[in-house]
Design a protein around this motif. Structure first.
Motif, PDB file in Angstrom:
ATOM      1  N   VAL A   1       0.843  -1.197   0.000  1.00  0.00           N
ATOM      2  CA  VAL A   1       0.000   0.000   0.000  1.00  0.00           C
ATOM      3  C   VAL A   1       0.880   1.250   0.000  1.00  0.00           C
ATOM      4  CG1 VAL A   1      -1.629   1.361   1.382  1.00  0.00           C
ATOM      5  CG2 VAL A   1      -2.035  -1.087   1.011  1.00  0.00           C
ATOM      6  N   GLU A   2       1.893   1.270   0.840  1.00  0.00           N
ATOM      7  CA  GLU A   2       2.804   2.419   0.892  1.00  0.00           C
ATOM      8  C   GLU A   2       3.516   2.607  -0.452  1.00  0.00           C
ATOM      9  OE1 GLU A   2       6.957   3.551   3.097  1.00  0.00           O
ATOM     10  OE2 GLU A   2       5.436   2.508   4.280  1.00  0.00           O
ATOM     11  N   ARG A   3       3.976   1.512  -1.032  1.00  0.00           N
ATOM     12  CA  ARG A   3       4.665   1.575  -2.318  1.00  0.00           C
ATOM     13  C   ARG A   3       3.759   2.133  -3.415  1.00  0.00           C
ATOM     14  NH1 ARG A   3       6.735  -3.981  -4.825  1.00  0.00           N
ATOM     15  NH2 ARG A   3       6.357  -3.401  -6.964  1.00  0.00           N
ATOM     16  N   LEU A   4       2.511   1.686  -3.457  1.00  0.00           N
ATOM     17  CA  LEU A   4       1.574   2.158  -4.477  1.00  0.00           C
ATOM     18  C   LEU A   4       1.210   3.625  -4.261  1.00  0.00           C
ATOM     19  CD1 LEU A   4      -0.587  -1.070  -4.639  1.00  0.00           C
ATOM     20  CD2 LEU A   4       0.906  -0.186  -6.454  1.00  0.00           C
ATOM     21  N   ARG A   5       1.069   4.026  -3.021  1.00  0.00           N
ATOM     22  CA  ARG A   5       0.782   5.436  -2.735  1.00  0.00           C
ATOM     23  C   ARG A   5       1.964   6.323  -3.109  1.00  0.00           C
ATOM     24  NH1 ARG A   5      -2.499   4.645   2.934  1.00  0.00           N
ATOM     25  NH2 ARG A   5      -4.463   4.009   1.967  1.00  0.00           N
ATOM     26  N   GLU A   6       3.179   5.832  -2.851  1.00  0.00           N
ATOM     27  CA  GLU A   6       4.371   6.597  -3.241  1.00  0.00           C
ATOM     28  C   GLU A   6       4.447   6.761  -4.751  1.00  0.00           C
ATOM     29  OE1 GLU A   6       7.677   4.510  -1.541  1.00  0.00           O
ATOM     30  OE2 GLU A   6       7.333   5.362   0.454  1.00  0.00           O
ATOM     31  N   ARG A   7       3.880   5.830  -5.481  1.00  0.00           N
ATOM     32  CA  ARG A   7       3.853   5.923  -6.944  1.00  0.00           C
ATOM     33  C   ARG A   7       2.709   6.803  -7.425  1.00  0.00           C
ATOM     34  NH1 ARG A   7       4.761   0.190  -9.670  1.00  0.00           N
ATOM     35  NH2 ARG A   7       4.456   1.510 -11.485  1.00  0.00           N
ATOM     36  N   GLY A   8       1.952   7.369  -6.489  1.00  0.00           N
ATOM     37  CA  GLY A   8       0.924   8.326  -6.849  1.00  0.00           C
ATOM     38  C   GLY A   8      -0.493   7.800  -6.833  1.00  0.00           C
ATOM     39  N   HIS A   9      -0.701   6.543  -6.469  1.00  0.00           N
ATOM     40  CA  HIS A   9      -2.068   6.017  -6.435  1.00  0.00           C
ATOM     41  C   HIS A   9      -2.585   6.069  -4.996  1.00  0.00           C
ATOM     42  CE1 HIS A   9      -5.430   4.168  -8.457  1.00  0.00           C
ATOM     43  NE2 HIS A   9      -5.611   3.468  -7.356  1.00  0.00           N
ATOM     44  N   GLU A  10      -3.137   7.218  -4.644  1.00  0.00           N
ATOM     45  CA  GLU A  10      -3.619   7.455  -3.278  1.00  0.00           C
ATOM     46  C   GLU A  10      -4.826   6.600  -2.919  1.00  0.00           C
ATOM     47  OE1 GLU A  10      -2.212   9.267  -0.861  1.00  0.00           O
ATOM     48  OE2 GLU A  10      -0.555   9.589  -2.266  1.00  0.00           O
ATOM     49  N   ARG A  11      -5.598   6.191  -3.916  1.00  0.00           N
ATOM     50  CA  ARG A  11      -6.812   5.416  -3.655  1.00  0.00           C
ATOM     51  C   ARG A  11      -6.478   3.929  -3.520  1.00  0.00           C
ATOM     52  NH1 ARG A  11     -11.442   6.493  -7.462  1.00  0.00           N
ATOM     53  NH2 ARG A  11     -12.553   5.539  -5.738  1.00  0.00           N
TER      54      ARG A  11
END
Length: 144
Positions: free
Chosen positions: A69-79
């Motif tokens: 989840v942290e990795r995906l959010r860091e890539r810009g996918h907040e949802r």
């Protein structure tokens, strides 16, 4: 078309190609991306102590989901949403999909065939057969 995409994964390293496909679809449709790990809770003999093993599996599953989840959010996918559930893997995935109105499930597959697939079984195969929503399977890269 897709509002909620589910990416179920085992603990440890996720199938990268399937993760990339799930992220691409979620971004394309501005969909929530749900990352799920199912902690297996199959029944064990009454004389076996399962508490510590189950607690360790829960911690490992939570760490895997939190990292993704942290990795995906860091890539810009907040949802991006993470969850850990208990049960048989295919049942946990299907129940989660139903309870969270998932529109698409994206899963990796090992590409087992023949006797190996028959003896080991395939969570992905069971999900494909039993799911009420579309399932996109992404095969792991084969080593050359």
């Amino acid at each position: 078309m897709y509002e909620r995409v589910l990416f179920p994964t085992d603990v440890g390293e996720p199938p990268e190609r399937a993760l990339e496909a799930a992220l691409d679809i979620a971004e394309r449709y501005d969909a929530e991306l749900h990352v799920l790990t199912v902690v297996g809770t199959t029944r064990v003999s009454a004389d076996v102590e399962t508490g510590p093993a189950l607690e360790q599996a829960e911690r490992t599953g939570s760490a895997t989901v939190d990292t993704l989840v942290e990795r995906l959010r860091e890539r810009g996918h907040e949802r991006t949403v993470g969850a850990v559930v208990h049960g048989r893997p295919h049942d946990g995935i299907l129940s989660y999909a139903k309870n969270h109105d998932i529109d698409l499930i994206v899963m990796g597959t090992h590409g087992r065939t023949g006797l190996d697939r028959y003896l080991v079984g395939s969570v992905t195969e069971k999900v494909v057969r039993l799911s009420d929503v579309p399932v996109l399977t992404v095969r792991h890269r084969l080593e050359a």
